[in-house]
Design a protein around this motif. Structure first.
Motif, PDB file in Angstrom:
ATOM      1  N   ASN A  19       3.417   2.276   2.899  1.00 26.95           N
ATOM      2  CA  ASN A  19       2.997   2.195   4.313  1.00 26.95           C
ATOM      3  C   ASN A  19       3.773   1.116   5.025  1.00 26.95           C
ATOM      4  O   ASN A  19       4.162   0.157   4.532  1.00 26.95           O
ATOM      5  CB  ASN A  19       1.512   1.890   4.421  1.00 26.95           C
ATOM      6  CG  ASN A  19       0.681   3.080   3.990  1.00 26.95           C
ATOM      7  OD1 ASN A  19       1.192   4.149   3.694  1.00 26.95           O
ATOM      8  ND2 ASN A  19      -0.598   2.873   3.921  1.00 26.95           N
TER       9      ASN A  19
ATOM     10  N   LYS B 149      -4.310   6.820  -2.252  1.00 19.79           N
ATOM     11  CA  LYS B 149      -3.869   5.497  -1.803  1.00 19.79           C
ATOM     12  C   LYS B 149      -3.847   4.595  -3.030  1.00 19.79           C
ATOM     13  O   LYS B 149      -4.767   4.626  -3.844  1.00 19.79           O
ATOM     14  CB  LYS B 149      -4.817   4.926  -0.755  1.00 19.79           C
ATOM     15  CG  LYS B 149      -4.720   5.602   0.577  1.00 19.79           C
ATOM     16  CD  LYS B 149      -5.592   4.897   1.611  1.00 19.79           C
ATOM     17  CE  LYS B 149      -5.505   5.561   2.959  1.00 19.79           C
ATOM     18  NZ  LYS B 149      -5.988   6.921   3.010  1.00 19.79           N
ATOM     19  N   TRP B 150      -2.777   3.814  -3.155  1.00 17.48           N
ATOM     20  CA  TRP B 150      -2.673   2.830  -4.223  1.00 17.48           C
ATOM     21  C   TRP B 150      -2.265   1.530  -3.582  1.00 17.48           C
ATOM     22  O   TRP B 150      -1.164   1.418  -3.048  1.00 17.48           O
ATOM     23  CB  TRP B 150      -1.675   3.269  -5.289  1.00 17.48           C
ATOM     24  CG  TRP B 150      -1.583   2.336  -6.467  1.00 17.48           C
ATOM     25  CD1 TRP B 150      -2.555   1.513  -6.959  1.00 17.48           C
ATOM     26  CD2 TRP B 150      -0.447   2.134  -7.312  1.00 17.48           C
ATOM     27  NE1 TRP B 150      -2.106   0.816  -8.056  1.00 17.48           N
ATOM     28  CE2 TRP B 150      -0.806   1.185  -8.294  1.00 17.48           C
ATOM     29  CE3 TRP B 150       0.841   2.672  -7.335  1.00 17.48           C
ATOM     30  CZ2 TRP B 150       0.065   0.755  -9.285  1.00 17.48           C
ATOM     31  CZ3 TRP B 150       1.710   2.243  -8.320  1.00 17.48           C
ATOM     32  CH2 TRP B 150       1.329   1.298  -9.293  1.00 17.48           C
ATOM     33  N   GLU B 151      -3.149   0.564  -3.584  1.00 18.81           N
ATOM     34  CA  GLU B 151      -2.853  -0.752  -3.039  1.00 18.81           C
ATOM     35  C   GLU B 151      -2.487  -1.655  -4.213  1.00 18.81           C
ATOM     36  O   GLU B 151      -3.350  -2.098  -4.971  1.00 18.81           O
ATOM     37  CB  GLU B 151      -4.047  -1.323  -2.283  1.00 18.81           C
ATOM     38  CG  GLU B 151      -3.739  -2.671  -1.662  1.00 18.81           C
ATOM     39  CD  GLU B 151      -4.931  -3.286  -0.962  1.00 18.81           C
ATOM     40  OE1 GLU B 151      -4.780  -4.399  -0.463  1.00 18.81           O
ATOM     41  OE2 GLU B 151      -6.001  -2.660  -0.920  1.00 18.81           O
TER      42      GLU B 151
ATOM     43  N   ASP C 179      -5.009  12.724  -0.311  1.00 23.19           N
ATOM     44  CA  ASP C 179      -5.266  11.438   0.323  1.00 23.19           C
ATOM     45  C   ASP C 179      -5.281  10.280  -0.673  1.00 23.19           C
ATOM     46  O   ASP C 179      -6.145   9.413  -0.635  1.00 23.19           O
ATOM     47  CB  ASP C 179      -6.580  11.499   1.120  1.00 23.19           C
ATOM     48  CG  ASP C 179      -6.702  10.341   2.102  1.00 23.19           C
ATOM     49  OD1 ASP C 179      -5.667   9.824   2.556  1.00 23.19           O
ATOM     50  OD2 ASP C 179      -7.846   9.940   2.399  1.00 23.19           O
TER      51      ASP C 179
ATOM     52  N   THR D   7       0.833  -1.198   0.000  1.00 24.32           N
ATOM     53  CA  THR D   7       0.000   0.000   0.000  1.00 24.32           C
ATOM     54  C   THR D   7       0.866   1.246   0.000  1.00 24.32           C
ATOM     55  O   THR D   7       1.782   1.378   0.799  1.00 24.32           O
ATOM     56  CB  THR D   7      -0.929   0.000   1.231  1.00 24.32           C
ATOM     57  OG1 THR D   7      -1.725  -1.189   1.193  1.00 24.32           O
ATOM     58  CG2 THR D   7      -1.838   1.218   1.226  1.00 24.32           C
ATOM     59  N   TRP D   8       0.566   2.154  -0.905  1.00 26.64           N
ATOM     60  CA  TRP D   8       1.249   3.435  -1.049  1.00 26.64           C
ATOM     61  C   TRP D   8       0.250   4.537  -0.725  1.00 26.64           C
ATOM     62  O   TRP D   8      -0.882   4.501  -1.198  1.00 26.64           O
ATOM     63  CB  TRP D   8       1.765   3.596  -2.477  1.00 26.64           C
ATOM     64  CG  TRP D   8       2.797   2.583  -2.843  1.00 26.64           C
ATOM     65  CD1 TRP D   8       2.577   1.294  -3.248  1.00 26.64           C
ATOM     66  CD2 TRP D   8       4.199   2.759  -2.820  1.00 26.64           C
ATOM     67  NE1 TRP D   8       3.774   0.677  -3.488  1.00 26.64           N
ATOM     68  CE2 TRP D   8       4.788   1.540  -3.237  1.00 26.64           C
ATOM     69  CE3 TRP D   8       5.031   3.829  -2.496  1.00 26.64           C
ATOM     70  CZ2 TRP D   8       6.153   1.378  -3.332  1.00 26.64           C
ATOM     71  CZ3 TRP D   8       6.397   3.661  -2.595  1.00 26.64           C
ATOM     72  CH2 TRP D   8       6.952   2.450  -3.001  1.00 26.64           C
ATOM     73  N   SER D   9       0.650   5.511   0.072  1.00 22.13           N
ATOM     74  CA  SER D   9      -0.261   6.588   0.487  1.00 22.13           C
ATOM     75  C   SER D   9       0.393   7.949   0.325  1.00 22.13           C
ATOM     76  O   SER D   9       1.618   8.067   0.300  1.00 22.13           O
ATOM     77  CB  SER D   9      -0.646   6.413   1.954  1.00 22.13           C
ATOM     78  OG  SER D   9      -1.316   5.201   2.151  1.00 22.13           O
TER      79      SER D   9
ATOM     80  N   LEU E 208       3.802   9.609  -3.104  1.00 22.93           N
ATOM     81  CA  LEU E 208       3.333   8.410  -2.420  1.00 22.93           C
ATOM     82  C   LEU E 208       4.497   7.715  -1.744  1.00 22.93           C
ATOM     83  O   LEU E 208       5.585   7.604  -2.316  1.00 22.93           O
ATOM     84  CB  LEU E 208       2.679   7.432  -3.412  1.00 22.93           C
ATOM     85  CG  LEU E 208       1.487   7.940  -4.207  1.00 22.93           C
ATOM     86  CD1 LEU E 208       0.985   6.838  -5.140  1.00 22.93           C
ATOM     87  CD2 LEU E 208       0.381   8.399  -3.292  1.00 22.93           C
TER      88      LEU E 208
END
Length: 153
Positions: A153, A62-64, A60, A45-47, A150
């Motif tokens: 996490n 998010k890339w999972e 905000d 997960t990238w945030s 990003l």
């Protein structure tokens, strides 16, 4: 006899030279790791890491990343854009060196409006411990454009 000696010496020199070439070839293929070595696997997960986003850009993010096969990676994304627009969908990218050509498609919702289609695109840049993501696209509230950082996490 002398010709045998010359042939033996020539064979010895050729063997040494060939051994040196093989050694040189082996060394040239063992390049050290690049600064992108931590980002070779995009899985996870990238945030968003931006502290002060621009008021007219999305935040905000998010890339999972749930799938990576060679140079291609894909997964789910979400973001919040101006006007309280909540976006979610799928994102797909292809790496080439330290860049990722990517697209994202999905739906956006906000109070008082029906869900609408969104499309984002860009070329992201793999940096030492983050991905810098310039983006542009369309939503039901108009065009969006910006840049996001990003971090995993």
């Amino acid at each position: 006899m002398r010709s045998r000696l010359v042939l033996s010496v020539a064979a010895l020199v050729a063997s040494i030279a060939a051994g040196g070439c093989i050694e040189l070839e082996r060394k040239s293929t063992l390049a050290g790791p690049t600064s992108m070595s931590d980002l070779r696997s995009l899985l996870g997960t990238w945030s968003s890491a931006s502290v002060l986003p621009s008021p007219d850009s999305c935040t905000d993010f998010k890339w999972e990343v749930t799938e990576q096969n060679g140079a291609s990676a894909s997964g789910n994304f979400s973001a919040t854009c101006p006007g309280g627009l909540l976006m979610s969908g799928t994102a797909r990218g292809t790496t080439l060196g330290s860049t990722i050509s990517w697209t994202a498609n999905g739906a956006a919702t906000t109070a008082g409006l029906p869900a609408c289609a969104i499309a984002l695109t860009g070329t992201a840049y793999l940096e030492t411990d983050r991905i810098r993501v310039p983006y542009s696209g369309t939503t039901c509230l108009g065009a969006v454009r910006g840049e996001e950082i990003l971090k995993r996490n």
